[in-house]
Design a protein around this motif. Sequence first.
Motif, mmCIF file in Angstrom:
data_model
loop_
_atom_site.group_PDB
_atom_site.id
_atom_site.type_symbol
_atom_site.label_atom_id
_atom_site.label_comp_id
_atom_site.label_asym_id
_atom_site.label_seq_id
_atom_site.Cartn_x
_atom_site.Cartn_y
_atom_site.Cartn_z
ATOM 1 N N ALA A 135 -0.571 96.709 117.955
ATOM 2 C CA ALA A 135 0.131 96.985 117.317
ATOM 3 C C ALA A 135 1.668 97.944 117.827
ATOM 4 N N TRP A 136 2.393 98.603 117.334
ATOM 5 C CA TRP A 136 3.957 99.163 117.665
ATOM 6 C C TRP A 136 4.802 99.607 116.321
ATOM 7 N N GLN A 137 5.007 101.105 116.543
ATOM 8 C CA GLN A 137 5.765 101.476 115.867
ATOM 9 C C GLN A 137 7.536 100.858 116.398
ATOM 10 N N THR A 138 8.218 100.595 114.811
ATOM 11 C CA THR A 138 9.535 100.121 115.082
ATOM 12 C C THR A 138 10.795 101.205 114.661
ATOM 13 N N THR A 139 11.973 100.980 115.527
ATOM 14 C CA THR A 139 12.494 102.430 114.897
ATOM 15 C C THR A 139 14.174 101.802 115.353
ATOM 16 N N PRO A 140 15.127 102.174 114.943
ATOM 17 C CA PRO A 140 16.247 101.770 115.378
ATOM 18 C C PRO A 140 16.555 101.910 116.879
ATOM 19 N N ALA A 141 17.002 101.082 117.862
ATOM 20 C CA ALA A 141 16.861 101.194 119.000
ATOM 21 C C ALA A 141 17.898 102.530 119.531
ATOM 22 N N GLY A 142 17.016 103.533 119.855
ATOM 23 C CA GLY A 142 17.281 104.774 121.049
ATOM 24 C C GLY A 142 17.279 105.946 120.178
ATOM 25 N N THR A 143 16.000 105.721 119.236
ATOM 26 C CA THR A 143 15.682 106.713 118.258
ATOM 27 C C THR A 143 14.471 107.198 118.104
ATOM 28 N N GLU A 144 13.762 107.849 118.343
ATOM 29 C CA GLU A 144 12.252 108.441 117.797
ATOM 30 C C GLU A 144 11.909 107.182 116.901
#
Length: 154
Positions: free
Chosen positions: A84-93
């Motif tokens: 499992a992973w949480q996706t976010t715009p690069a450079g953000t939490e």
Amino acid sequence: MTEQHSTTVQRTIVASNAEIFAVLSNPENHVRIDGSGFVRSVDHGDRITGTGQVFTMNMSGDHMGGDYQTDNHVTGFDDGALLAWQTTPAGTEPYGWEWVWRLEPQGPDATLVSLTYDWSKVTDQDVLAQVKFPLVQQSALEESLGNLAAVVDS
């Protein structure tokens, strides 16, 4: 009517859970698996071996105005059974949306694969106002399972 906060699809794939997990845990394979059409390539990322790892993907989609990158923070890992992973715009939490793959052996050469797209942990009101969840439809998740079956069969 209750509001939906996740989508799950399942498919039995004719391959061992070890074979399937080997494909899923290598970010290089995600462009071949992706059914959304957003994933273009891996920017950087080693084979996933535990929680806390981060891999970065090159993406493209009208919802982000074209090309962009995501950081994917590994939140769940059980070798051969869960990724499992949480996706976010690069450079953000991470804002809380998560991809969860579960593998359940159905004998030596078959595995029930579940893919869940879960946005129930997204609480940031600005994000909720900007992103129309689900961004990825159930049909795209089903296509991801079909792509995974094709990859492990090749």
